[in-house]
Design a protein around this motif. Structure first.
Motif, PDB file in Angstrom:
ATOM      1  N   LEU A  36       1.169 -15.415   2.439  1.00  0.00           N
ATOM      2  CA  LEU A  36       0.095 -15.025   1.524  1.00  0.00           C
ATOM      3  C   LEU A  36      -0.607 -13.752   1.987  1.00  0.00           C
ATOM      4  CD1 LEU A  36      -1.395 -18.490   0.586  1.00  0.00           C
ATOM      5  CD2 LEU A  36      -0.258 -16.899  -0.954  1.00  0.00           C
ATOM      6  N   LYS A  37      -0.754 -13.572   3.269  1.00  0.00           N
ATOM      7  CA  LYS A  37      -1.365 -12.336   3.776  1.00  0.00           C
ATOM      8  C   LYS A  37      -0.532 -11.133   3.336  1.00  0.00           C
ATOM      9  CE  LYS A  37      -3.725 -14.397   7.679  1.00  0.00           C
ATOM     10  NZ  LYS A  37      -3.702 -14.698   9.096  1.00  0.00           N
ATOM     11  N   ASP A  40      -0.563 -10.809  -0.682  1.00  0.00           N
ATOM     12  CA  ASP A  40      -1.842 -10.279  -1.163  1.00  0.00           C
ATOM     13  C   ASP A  40      -1.814  -8.750  -1.119  1.00  0.00           C
ATOM     14  OD1 ASP A  40      -3.027 -12.736  -1.708  1.00  0.00           O
ATOM     15  OD2 ASP A  40      -4.207 -12.791   0.134  1.00  0.00           O
ATOM     16  N   LYS A  41      -1.336  -8.204   0.000  1.00  0.00           N
ATOM     17  CA  LYS A  41      -1.246  -6.743   0.144  1.00  0.00           C
ATOM     18  C   LYS A  41      -0.211  -6.148  -0.798  1.00  0.00           C
ATOM     19  CE  LYS A  41      -2.202  -6.932   5.065  1.00  0.00           C
ATOM     20  NZ  LYS A  41      -1.614  -6.742   6.386  1.00  0.00           N
ATOM     21  N   LYS A  43       0.749  -7.320  -3.626  1.00  0.00           N
ATOM     22  CA  LYS A  43       0.435  -7.619  -5.042  1.00  0.00           C
ATOM     23  C   LYS A  43       1.570  -8.404  -5.711  1.00  0.00           C
ATOM     24  CE  LYS A  43      -3.332  -4.928  -5.153  1.00  0.00           C
ATOM     25  NZ  LYS A  43      -4.431  -5.482  -4.464  1.00  0.00           N
ATOM     26  N   HIS A  84      -6.699 -16.687  -2.517  1.00  0.00           N
ATOM     27  CA  HIS A  84      -5.701 -15.625  -2.357  1.00  0.00           C
ATOM     28  C   HIS A  84      -5.273 -15.109  -3.722  1.00  0.00           C
ATOM     29  CE1 HIS A  84      -4.675 -15.682   1.951  1.00  0.00           C
ATOM     30  NE2 HIS A  84      -5.054 -16.944   1.894  1.00  0.00           N
ATOM     31  N   GLU A  85      -5.352 -13.826  -3.894  1.00  0.00           N
ATOM     32  CA  GLU A  85      -4.945 -13.201  -5.150  1.00  0.00           C
ATOM     33  C   GLU A  85      -3.487 -13.489  -5.490  1.00  0.00           C
ATOM     34  OE1 GLU A  85      -4.916  -8.676  -6.782  1.00  0.00           O
ATOM     35  OE2 GLU A  85      -6.506  -9.215  -5.376  1.00  0.00           O
ATOM     36  N   SER A  86      -2.661 -13.639  -4.477  1.00  0.00           N
ATOM     37  CA  SER A  86      -1.230 -13.829  -4.699  1.00  0.00           C
ATOM     38  C   SER A  86      -0.842 -15.290  -4.943  1.00  0.00           C
ATOM     39  CB  SER A  86      -0.438 -13.286  -3.509  1.00  0.00           C
ATOM     40  OG  SER A  86      -0.761 -13.972  -2.321  1.00  0.00           O
TER      41      SER A  86
END
Length: 103
Positions: A36-37, A40-41, A43, A84-86
């Motif tokens: 997820l980290k 997230d970056k 996208k 988390h955006e992702s």
């Protein structure tokens, strides 16, 4: 890393966790946090797959835990990762076995 290379090539992924607990050693969080980290970056969207087929390693499946236990873990996963955006939710692997799970 190979996983990051694959993530870069696709729009979204499903990660089979083969884990039936969220926290602790061998929990879903241990496997999903680094993914997820990165996503997230990058996208990209990620779903976590939950296994319902019986496995030799009982910790890898919800076959022994049943539907109620699986729903509890699913809710914990969503609560933990929804920021988390992702994070795109949970996927169930093997619908036929899901239907056979005891409550």
């Amino acid at each position: 890393e190979a996983g990051e290379h694959i993530i870069d090539k696709v729009d979204e992924i499903v990660v089979s966790s083969y884990r039936n607990i969220v926290e602790g050693k061998e929990g879903v969080a241990e496997a999903l946090d680094p993914i997820l980290k990165y996503t997230d970056k990058a996208k990209k969207k990620v779903m976590v797959g939950l296994e319902t087929m019986p496995l030799k390693n009982a910790k890898g499946s919800f076959a022994e835990i049943g539907k109620n236990g699986m729903k509890k873990v699913e809710a914990e996963i969503i609560k933990k990762f929804k920021a988390h955006e992702s994070f795109a939710g949970v996927a169930i692997h093997d619908y036929e076995n899901y239907l056979k799970l005891k409550s």
